[in-house]
Design a protein around this motif. Structure first.
Motif, short mmCIF file in Angstrom:
data_model
loop_
_atom_site.label_atom_id
_atom_site.label_comp_id
_atom_site.label_asym_id
_atom_site.label_seq_id
_atom_site.Cartn_x
_atom_site.Cartn_y
_atom_site.Cartn_z
N ARG A 265 53.61 33.98 35.73
CA ARG A 265 53.74 33.18 37.05
C ARG A 265 53.23 32.89 38.22
NH1 ARG A 265 60.12 35.40 38.60
NH2 ARG A 265 58.32 37.39 38.61
N GLU A 266 52.74 33.60 38.41
CA GLU A 266 51.88 33.13 39.99
C GLU A 266 50.21 32.36 38.97
OE1 GLU A 266 48.81 33.12 42.70
OE2 GLU A 266 51.02 33.36 42.75
N GLN A 267 49.59 33.37 37.71
CA GLN A 267 48.84 32.58 36.93
C GLN A 267 49.13 31.25 36.46
OE1 GLN A 267 45.84 34.13 37.40
NE2 GLN A 267 46.97 36.18 38.22
N ILE A 268 50.14 30.85 36.21
CA ILE A 268 50.88 29.63 35.96
C ILE A 268 50.58 28.79 36.96
CG2 ILE A 268 52.46 28.45 34.80
CD1 ILE A 268 51.31 30.21 32.86
N ARG A 269 51.32 28.74 37.99
CA ARG A 269 50.93 28.65 39.32
C ARG A 269 49.33 28.36 39.47
NH1 ARG A 269 49.55 28.04 44.17
NH2 ARG A 269 48.54 30.73 43.99
N GLN A 270 48.24 29.14 39.63
CA GLN A 270 47.27 28.77 40.05
C GLN A 270 46.69 27.96 38.74
OE1 GLN A 270 44.74 32.43 40.63
NE2 GLN A 270 46.09 33.24 41.80
N LEU A 271 46.48 28.13 37.45
CA LEU A 271 46.49 27.33 35.82
C LEU A 271 46.88 25.71 36.71
CD1 LEU A 271 45.27 26.42 33.97
CD2 LEU A 271 47.36 26.85 32.33
N GLU A 272 48.13 25.91 36.77
CA GLU A 272 48.26 23.92 37.35
C GLU A 272 47.56 23.32 38.53
OE1 GLU A 272 52.64 24.01 35.10
OE2 GLU A 272 52.18 24.83 37.36
N ALA A 273 47.76 24.17 39.38
CA ALA A 273 46.73 23.67 40.63
C ALA A 273 45.12 23.88 40.34
CB ALA A 273 46.52 24.97 41.74
N HIS A 274 44.68 23.90 39.40
CA HIS A 274 43.11 23.77 38.80
C HIS A 274 43.70 22.66 38.07
CE1 HIS A 274 41.77 27.63 39.64
NE2 HIS A 274 42.31 28.39 38.46
N TYR A 275 44.57 22.32 37.00
CA TYR A 275 44.67 20.58 36.34
C TYR A 275 45.03 19.83 37.74
CZ TYR A 275 46.69 23.05 31.91
OH TYR A 275 46.46 23.90 31.05
N ASP A 276 45.30 20.26 38.52
CA ASP A 276 45.70 19.58 39.88
C ASP A 276 44.14 19.02 40.45
OD1 ASP A 276 48.65 19.00 40.25
OD2 ASP A 276 48.76 20.78 41.18
N GLU A 277 43.65 19.92 40.63
CA GLU A 277 42.54 19.22 40.85
C GLU A 277 41.39 18.32 40.15
OE1 GLU A 277 38.38 22.10 42.77
OE2 GLU A 277 40.24 23.08 42.03
N VAL B 196 51.04 27.80 27.76
CA VAL B 196 51.61 26.68 27.01
C VAL B 196 53.78 26.71 27.26
CG1 VAL B 196 50.11 26.12 25.58
CG2 VAL B 196 51.48 27.02 24.93
N ARG B 197 53.65 27.85 27.03
CA ARG B 197 55.37 28.19 27.23
C ARG B 197 55.70 28.17 28.65
NH1 ARG B 197 57.90 33.66 24.16
NH2 ARG B 197 56.87 34.20 26.12
N SER B 198 55.38 28.52 29.44
CA SER B 198 55.34 29.47 30.57
C SER B 198 54.85 27.55 31.55
CB SER B 198 54.81 30.44 30.83
OG SER B 198 55.18 30.97 30.10
N LEU B 199 54.01 26.36 31.43
CA LEU B 199 54.32 25.44 32.68
C LEU B 199 55.05 25.23 33.15
CD1 LEU B 199 51.63 23.61 30.30
CD2 LEU B 199 50.76 25.60 32.59
N ARG B 200 55.14 24.92 34.76
CA ARG B 200 56.61 24.62 35.07
C ARG B 200 57.02 23.14 36.24
NH1 ARG B 200 56.53 29.99 39.54
NH2 ARG B 200 54.79 28.88 38.87
N ASP B 201 55.36 22.65 36.04
CA ASP B 201 55.14 21.38 37.11
C ASP B 201 54.37 20.51 36.05
OD1 ASP B 201 56.50 22.93 39.46
OD2 ASP B 201 54.29 23.17 40.20
N TYR B 202 54.30 20.74 35.08
CA TYR B 202 54.12 19.50 34.08
C TYR B 202 54.05 19.90 33.04
CZ TYR B 202 49.18 18.72 36.06
OH TYR B 202 48.27 18.77 36.95
#
Length: 408
Positions: A366-378, A25-31
């Motif tokens: 950072r890569e795992q956060i990128r993937q998590l935010e992609a899941h949010y988008d989806e 939760v601390r590392s989200l970037r695009d959300y």
């Protein structure tokens, strides 16, 4: 236009073993995110600037009893939580909610089915076990799977378990633990010339962590290498039992129970150790590990791992490359692996280097956060695509959710 907003729901924020959630939760970037919780714990360990404590709804015993016993509504309805959650999420402008742990998703299921925005739920290990304290947990999980656009699992093994529990494969995504590599730099270790091999295990002292297996294996190992030491970092209900076992095995002077360590103390322990033990095992309720956070941290610093073929561990520890794996509860095989690896001191250094490289390649935060935010988008896109066309309510009728209908 600002960033989309995800509400991060965790019933308790946070227990010491939930460090991986804090990092996420601390590392989200695009959300943007805010935390929703019923209980705030360990805030000195896990400071977070935006936390909403979910208030307790006002007590109405007559309404409560009517909805619970006569209407037989679920807890979230008869306790009056729905309106509290809906108002909070609307006030904060949440675009979706990430619910941590499957059993929390089961509790929130009536809300998930009614809320006009999507939810995702992530599974972490204990939440795929049998839950005797939750009536019809299996069927409720299947209803949960149908109610959310995406289900997240921390490992492939947990995903496989969710498939057996009825999760539709098209809704399942892997959401691995991320490790901030800059906090766990690689450390080159040398083999001790006097046989003072130092082993460590860091975990909660609960059955599935296999600490008893570590103690029994170490008792065999130290007969050949009497100068060796084992440090166990962590707390839990099994501590007194494990201390008694160490005494029965005659290794009490060689085993050090350090309790819960700060991150700085844990880093020092990683740096001063040669090997990391983690022989996890599956208890009768089928509780299993995802990928233990401590294994990834240890590997990042260059510790090779001696563990079991359990849960998601083989997804992180490649046998013969990043460490050695044995079958669950086989302390004799674990002791043999410990002896084999110290007899090949150059191999232990090479395995440690490969372990660090593997974490950087597969679990970098950072890569795992990128993937998590992609899941949010989806999830948002899927929910939008399946959203029914809203029908206007008749002007003369006040629309209410079932739990808001007053008791006559």
């Amino acid at each position: 236009m600002g960033k989309p907003v995800v509400a991060s729901y965790c019933t308790t924020f946070l227990k010491p073993e939930m460090l991986h959630i804090y990092r996420q939760v601390r590392s989200l970037r695009d959300y943007d995110t805010f935390v929703m919780t019923k209980a705030l714990q360990n805030s000195e360990l896990f400071p977070f600037p935006d936390i909403e404590i979910i208030p307790k709804p006002p007590s109405n015993p007559l309404r409560h009893g009517w909805l619970k016993w006569v209407k037989q509504r679920p807890p979230i309805v008869y306790r009056g939580e729905y309106k509290m959650l809906s108002n909070l999420l609307d006030r904060r402008g949440a675009d979706l909610m990430h619910i941590y742990f499957g059993h929390t998703g089961v509790h929130l299921l009536p809300f998930i089915e009614r809320w006009h925005k999507p939810c995702v739920v992530s599974f972490h290990g204990a939440d795929v076990a049998q839950k005797k304290d939750i009536r019809d947990y299996g069927p409720k999980l299947r209803s949960l799977f149908d109610a959310v656009p995406l289900v997240l699992a921390r490992s492939r093994s947990l995903a496989d378990r969710l498939l057996t529990l009825g999760c539709p494969p098209e809704r399942l995504r892997i959401n691995r633990t991320g490790v901030p590599l800059d906090e766990f730099p690689f450390i080159r270790r040398e083999a001790p010339s006097d046989g003072r091999w130092r082993f460590m295990q860091a975990c909660r002292l609960i059955p599935k962590k296999g600490v008893a297996t570590s103690l029994c294996a170490f008792a065999i190992f130290q007969k050949e290498f009497p100068n060796s030491q084992l440090v166990i970092a962590g707390k839990g209900p099994l501590q007194s039992h494990l201390e008694e076992l160490a005494e029965e095995l005659g290794i009490v002077a060689k085993v050090h129970f350090r309790g819960f360590l700060s991150q700085a103390e844990l880093m020092e322990l990683y740096a001063n150790s040669h090997f990391f033990l983690h022989p996890s095992e599956t208890p009768p309720d089928q509780n299993q590990e995802g990928v233990p956070n401590s294994i990834l941290e240890a590997m990042s610093t260059g510790l090779s791992v001696l563990a079991t073929r359990h849960g998601g561990i083989p997804e992180a520890v490649e046998h013969g490359r990043c460490g050695l794996l044995v079958e669950e509860r086989d302390f004799v095989a674990l002791a043999a692996a410990m002896i084999d690896i110290v007899r090949a001191p150059f191999a232990f250094r090479e395995m440690g280097a490969l372990a660090s490289e593997s974490v950087a390649m597969n679990f970098e935060q950072r890569e795992q956060i990128r993937q998590l935010e992609a899941h949010y988008d989806e999830a948002v896109a899927l929910a939008s695509a399946n959203e029914p066309v809203p029908q206007p309510a008749p002007a003369a009728v006040e629309r209410r959710f079932p739990e808001e209908v007053p008791v006559e």
